[in-house]
Write an enzyme that holds these catalytic residues in place. Structure first.
Site, PDB file in Angstrom:
ATOM      1  CG  MET A  17      -1.921  -1.128   1.265  1.00 15.75           C
ATOM      2  SD  MET A  17      -2.900  -1.157   2.797  1.00 15.75           S
ATOM      3  CE  MET A  17      -1.707  -1.885   3.944  1.00 15.75           C
ATOM      4  CB  ALA A  18       1.210   3.997  -2.447  1.00 10.86           C
ATOM      5  CD  GLN A  70       3.081  -3.721  -6.096  1.00 12.72           C
ATOM      6  OE1 GLN A  70       2.771  -2.565  -5.837  1.00 12.72           O
ATOM      7  NE2 GLN A  70       2.236  -4.736  -5.971  1.00 12.72           N
ATOM      8  CB  CYS A 100      -2.203   0.476  -8.292  1.00  8.11           C
ATOM      9  SG  CYS A 100      -2.528   2.131  -7.625  1.00  8.11           S
ATOM     10  CE  LYS A 139      -3.513  -7.278  -4.826  1.00  2.83           C
ATOM     11  NZ  LYS A 139      -3.316  -6.037  -4.053  1.00  2.83           N
ATOM     12  CG  ASP A 202     -14.300  -6.173   0.804  1.00  2.00           C
ATOM     13  OD1 ASP A 202     -13.564  -5.160   0.835  1.00  2.00           O
ATOM     14  OD2 ASP A 202     -15.361  -6.219   0.146  1.00  2.00           O
ATOM     15  NE  ARG A 225      -9.500  -1.092   1.340  1.00  2.62           N
ATOM     16  CZ  ARG A 225     -10.752  -1.058   0.902  1.00  2.62           C
ATOM     17  NH1 ARG A 225     -11.430   0.082   0.970  1.00  2.62           N
ATOM     18  NH2 ARG A 225     -11.322  -2.140   0.400  1.00  2.62           N
TER      19      ARG A 225
END
Length: 333
Positions: A17-18, A70, A100, A139, A202, A225
């Protein structure tokens, strides 16, 4: 699970995650139970290699292997060169970003924008796998849009090119992060491939992790997240999958210690002033569901001094520990 010669202790992955999965985040997530934490994406453009942002993203000091980096871009030769460069810098696995959905990434024909051009995907993967001796992973999302879910074709291209693991987010590029992830496409991809498949999207609880693994047949779970402010989620999921038991939530004392460890890591990596600014979001994520958390988040956002930030965190969790009964009741609700 194995990726090339690398034997992983379980199937739990930290999603890249950036601006989030920097060295302090990765180290804590690994210690909490994740088998591998993929770095923030690094541009394949050679003129950016000496930028401060790229140098910080290259910093893996003190991390246990395997080191997965990545890379992002849309030009096969440039991505191949970036893969070689990052291996020379210590990468033990090269991961390619085709997942992304951010506009600034897709607008330069990188990230999930690549899924619309299967021929280009094939050329990129062939170029990168031929360029390095370390394992290459990929990914992706399920496709450019709901009416064009081409993940099965992309997956077959990847396997044929020599990609050794595929992670799939259960949304399309057009969906971004809206709505709910769908897992039927991931299940279909898994049924067609011999290489490991990791499901993403999720997964917020141990029960959801088990459900997604059962729905997809995937070899592992990638979490993004949901781990923000909750690195112990990896420990909880690992325990639930191994023993079928829900682990006790972290105590205020443990949460305080883990957050302090992360803040000190941020100050060390970025410098005290910049690190304190970055730390604000991590503080907010950690306290968001705690009693008084929103009020503390607003107050913490005004703190500019690193030492004062650490003291404020210690005082907040100290007060929470003194009223741990209230904390437990809220967690159980």
């Amino acid at each position: 699970m194995k990726i090339g010669a690398h034997q992983l202790r379980n199937g739990l992955f930290v999603a890249p995650m950036a601006g989030i999965t920097d060295r302090p985040f990765r180290r804590i997530a690994r210690r909490m139970g994740a088998a591998m934490a993929v770095s923030e994406m690094i541009s394949s453009r050679p003129e950016l290699r000496e930028s401060r942002k790229t140098r910080l993203r290259h910093d893996h000091a003190g991390e246990a292997g395997p080191i997965s980096v990545q890379i992002a871009g849309g030009e096969p030769a440039m991505l191949a060169d970036a893969a070689r460069y990052n291996v020379d810098q210590g990468a033990e696995i090269i991961d390619i970003n085709m997942g992304c959905p951010a506009k600034k990434v897709c607008n330069v024909n990188a990230g999930s924008a690549l899924l619309a051009d299967e021929g280009l995907v094939a050329r990129i993967l062939q170029a990168v796998t031929a360029a390095v001796r370390v394992p290459v992973t990929l990914k992706i999302r399920t496709g450019p849009a709901p009416e064009r879910r081409n993940a099965v074709r992309i997956a077959r291209i990847a396997e044929s090119a020599g990609v050794q693991l595929l992670a799939i987010h259960g949304r399309t590029r057009a969906c971004a992060f809206a709505g709910e992830a769908e897992y039927a496409t991931i299940a279909e991809v898994k049924s067609r491939l011999r290489i490991p498949v990791v499901a993403n999207g999720d997964v917020r609880t141990p029960e959801e992790a088990k459900r997604v693994l059962e729905l997809t047949g995937a070899d592992g779970i990638m979490i993004g997240r949901a781990a923000q402010g909750r690195p112990w989620l990896f420990r909880e999921i690992a325990g639930f999958l191994e023993r079928g038991e829900r682990a006790a939530p972290p105590t205020p004392a443990e949460m305080s210690a883990v957050l302090a460890e992360q803040l000190l890591g941020l100050y060390d990596l970025y410098g005290a002033e910049h690190g304190a600014r970055i730390a604000r979001k991590h503080i907010g994520w950690t306290v968001r569901e705690l009693p008084g958390g929103e009020q503390f988040r607003r107050a913490a956002n005004l703190i500019v001094d690193a030492d004062a930030q650490l003291r404020a965190v210690a005082e907040f969790f100290g007060a929470l520990a003194a009223n741990e009964g209230i904390y437990r009741e809220k967690r159980a609700a």
